[in-house]
Design an enzyme around this catalytic site. Sequence first.
Site, short mmCIF file in Angstrom:
data_model
loop_
_atom_site.label_atom_id
_atom_site.label_comp_id
_atom_site.label_asym_id
_atom_site.label_seq_id
_atom_site.Cartn_x
_atom_site.Cartn_y
_atom_site.Cartn_z
N ASN A 75 0.84 -1.14 0.03
CA ASN A 75 -0.01 0.09 -0.08
C ASN A 75 0.83 1.10 0.03
O ASN A 75 1.99 1.46 0.67
CB ASN A 75 -1.08 0.00 0.95
CG ASN A 75 -0.40 0.80 2.33
OD1 ASN A 75 -0.31 2.14 2.58
ND2 ASN A 75 0.32 -0.02 3.12
N PHE B 43 -1.64 8.20 4.10
CA PHE B 43 -2.39 8.79 5.27
C PHE B 43 -3.92 9.66 4.67
O PHE B 43 -4.19 10.52 5.00
CB PHE B 43 -1.63 10.02 6.02
CG PHE B 43 -0.66 9.59 6.96
CD1 PHE B 43 -0.55 8.03 6.91
CD2 PHE B 43 0.19 10.15 7.83
CE1 PHE B 43 0.35 7.59 8.11
CE2 PHE B 43 1.07 9.71 8.48
CZ PHE B 43 1.16 8.41 8.82
N SER C 4 5.29 5.09 8.66
CA SER C 4 4.85 4.66 7.32
C SER C 4 5.88 5.03 6.43
O SER C 4 6.36 6.36 6.36
CB SER C 4 3.65 5.56 7.38
OG SER C 4 3.00 5.37 5.95
N ASN D 138 5.09 6.01 3.29
CA ASN D 138 4.27 6.35 2.26
C ASN D 138 3.82 8.10 2.41
O ASN D 138 3.22 8.69 1.63
CB ASN D 138 3.02 5.99 2.38
CG ASN D 138 3.02 4.40 1.89
OD1 ASN D 138 3.74 3.89 1.05
ND2 ASN D 138 2.24 3.59 2.69
N THR D 139 4.69 8.61 3.46
CA THR D 139 4.54 10.16 3.24
C THR D 139 5.96 10.55 3.48
O THR D 139 6.95 10.28 3.97
CB THR D 139 4.02 10.68 4.77
OG1 THR D 139 2.42 10.20 4.96
CG2 THR D 139 4.06 12.16 4.96
N LYS E 288 4.92 3.46 17.26
CA LYS E 288 4.90 2.42 16.12
C LYS E 288 6.24 2.52 15.33
O LYS E 288 6.41 3.57 14.61
CB LYS E 288 3.73 2.44 15.21
CG LYS E 288 3.54 1.30 14.22
CD LYS E 288 2.07 1.48 13.69
CE LYS E 288 1.76 -0.08 13.13
NZ LYS E 288 0.54 0.04 12.36
N ASN F 228 5.36 -1.92 11.65
CA ASN F 228 4.71 -1.19 10.35
C ASN F 228 4.99 -2.02 9.34
O ASN F 228 5.64 -3.08 9.36
CB ASN F 228 5.14 0.22 10.62
CG ASN F 228 3.87 1.11 9.85
OD1 ASN F 228 3.13 0.66 8.93
ND2 ASN F 228 3.61 2.32 10.26
#
Length: 342
Positions: free
Chosen positions: A115, A119, A181, A183-184, A219, A248
């Site tokens: 993925n 966010f 994460s 993805n940012t 996390k 994560n």
Amino acid sequence: MYKLVKPLLFSLDPESAHYTVAGGLRSFCKLWGSKRLLKSIYGFDDPKLEREVFGLKFKNPIGLAAGFDKNAEYVGEMAALGFGFIEIGTVTPRPQPGNDKPRLFRLRADEALINRMGFNNQGVDVAASRLSRLKDRQGLIIGGNIGKNKATPNADAVDDYVTCFDALFDVVDYFVVNVSSPNTPGLRDLQEKEPLKHILNTLQLRNDKQGVSRPILLKIAPDLTNSQLDDIVEIVQETGIAGVIATNTTISREGLKDSRHLISQTGGLSGAPLTKRATEVIRYLATKSDHGFPIIGVGGIHSAEDALAKLEAGAALVQLYTGFIYEGPGLVRRIGRKIAHG
């Protein structure tokens, strides 16, 4: 039952399938007696499953990980499937659409997902409002996973975490600081020792409202080196936060079987390929800290045996997401029975 509908769901693109399932579950749960029926099928209550962790009483140690219910839309419905706790989010101060679609990919041969959602959420105030309207939580523990907006520079990231913390304080039982994460852009840079300590210390200073405080967890990514994990142990001890969620998603693509096209997609990998590494991180943290703080184990739990391995490695609680997608809601019950009766 899930085996019958899974081929149909997997014929849809993953993001569409997610909203089809979640929306259908919400519609079903509006019917009289529906939640009671789901609990009778998928729930498993046993005093042996009860846990007290970071001052909170959990009716069972099996939770839904962040990412499934980003906007606190399905808390009651997911609780009816037997989860002992639900973690909403990741939420950010301001709404944001996330990354361009497609941004969620199935790797069926690997029982995994990639993925790069970014966010996507409706903003922390929307989530807080929904949680405030929950009528009967029946002992359900709710966590709030908080992050920063993509447009917020890292130098100002602490302000975003504080905004989310303040907005959710009265409606969640614990917090999770998400700096892991992939993805940012730049978010994982906040896992470095000094910026991370600044964020956690700032939140700890605000963590008192009329004599009430909330457990704060961190996390972390599975891609950290042992040296970085040593820093995590030190940071937890220095800041006094309640514990760690390990782990994560990973940016590693090692050992995957699925097509080269899917493997080359950017984003975080979750599911069965993460099983071993997540357990290794849990064991390392538990051993290095001499079991000095609670760990929530997440990553590649596709069976009751996977969950037990996380607990035996040092986790106090476990969370599901990708394994839940591949195995269905019966996984929660199977894990509960295994923990209670072996």
